[in-house]
Design an enzyme around this catalytic site. Structure first.
Site, PDB file in Angstrom:
ATOM      1  N   PRO A  78       0.833  -1.212   0.000  1.00 19.69           N
ATOM      2  CA  PRO A  78       0.000   0.000   0.000  1.00 19.69           C
ATOM      3  C   PRO A  78       0.863   1.255   0.000  1.00 19.69           C
ATOM      4  O   PRO A  78       1.828   1.358   0.745  1.00 19.69           O
ATOM      5  CB  PRO A  78      -0.800  -0.141   1.303  1.00 19.69           C
ATOM      6  N   GLU A  79       0.511   2.206  -0.863  1.00 16.80           N
ATOM      7  CA  GLU A  79       1.229   3.465  -0.939  1.00 16.80           C
ATOM      8  C   GLU A  79       0.349   4.566  -0.345  1.00 16.80           C
ATOM      9  O   GLU A  79      -0.679   4.293   0.266  1.00 16.80           O
ATOM     10  CB  GLU A  79       1.636   3.728  -2.387  1.00 16.80           C
TER      11      GLU A  79
END
Length: 274
Positions: free
Chosen positions: A2-3
């Site tokens: 996840p960014e």
């Protein structure tokens, strides 16, 4: 992994569900995450505390607690936070469970166990800031063309690696660095000391536009990312270059190419990003 958009979506979904709720108890699995569970700190600072707010810094989720303590989550590669009824069957990789005063449970699930959970007292945060040395947020005023021009001075580092350095700017991971550089018509291997102020202005503008759109679309579900409600994001449907090797460029029609830069898959259009 996840960014920034995915972590922001989790924060926005989590806040209304847990703010002003009291944490009655904490339960642990018998497996450790990337770091051992801070059990003593959980019992001292978390159990019995109320959640005052949910914030994001870089790719971290911060829960502000009464007693001025902070609980910090990093999702790693496969971490998920969800809110469940207490009688919902536990999943195999539920490693942390927080019983709330409304009968719900906040659960941290992590298949690959590269995530982590930490707890800091007010004094610890003041004396040992875990975010010391990190660059600015992409949406902050500090993240500007002037700032990037100065940071890049005298460096020949490829621009993609430069943007993925958390000491330069936080949250621009591999997906969004690829997409930003395509939108800004900048080759990912361009040395940063050769970019002009105008180049940096385009990069700042396009990065913000892409991140905002990704957040609005619930993030990108490339493998198994999901939000607090267990829903997938759909920004991956908008990706212009990432993961599109051999497919036609949406701008010029030429095939998207793939290379490896600093160990990360890098996608670009050889025509639009000369």
């Amino acid at each position: 992994m996840p960014e920034l958009p995915e972590v922001e979506v989790v924060c926005q979904g989590l806040g209304p569900l847990v703010c002003k709720r009291k944490i009655i108890s904490v339960s642990f699995s018998n497996k450790r995450l990337r770091k051992p569970f801070p059990r003593a700190k959980m019992y001292r600072h978390v159990e019995g505390a109320f959640i005052l707010g949910v914030e994001r810094r870089a790719k971290y989720i911060l829960l502000r607690l009464t007693g001025k303590a902070t609980m910090l989550f990093h999702l790693g590669m496969t971490g998920k936070i969800g809110i469940f009824d207490c009688d919902t069957p536990r999943r195999k990789h539920d490693h942390l469970r927080f019983l709330l005063d409304n009968g719900k449970e906040m659960r941290f699930n992590d298949v690959r166990r590269f995530g982590c959970v930490e707890v800091y007292s007010e004094k610890e945060l003041r004396e040992h800031d875990p975010f010391a040395g990190l660059g600015p947020e992409p949406f902050s005023e500090e993240f500007s063309a002037e700032y990037l021009l100065e940071k890049a001075r005298g460096k020949r580092q490829p621009v993609k690696s430069f943007l993925m350095d958390n000491r330069v700017v936080v949250g621009l991971g591999n997906i969004y660095a690829n997409e930003t550089l395509f939108a800004a018509c900048t080759h990912p291997q361009a040395p940063v000391n050769r970019l002009s102020k105008l180049d940096w202005q385009r990069i700042v503008k396009k990065s913000r536009l892409i991140l905002k759109k990704a957040i609005a679309m619930g993030g990108s579900t490339i493998s198994d990312y999901e939000n607090v409600s267990g829903e997938a994001g759909y920004f991956q449907l908008e990706l212009a270059v990432y993961g599109r090797q051999g497919q036609s460029c949406k701008r010029c029609g030429q095939p998207i190419e793939r290379s490896v830069l600093a160990g990360r898959a890098t996608f670009f259009c050889p025509v639009c990003q000369k």
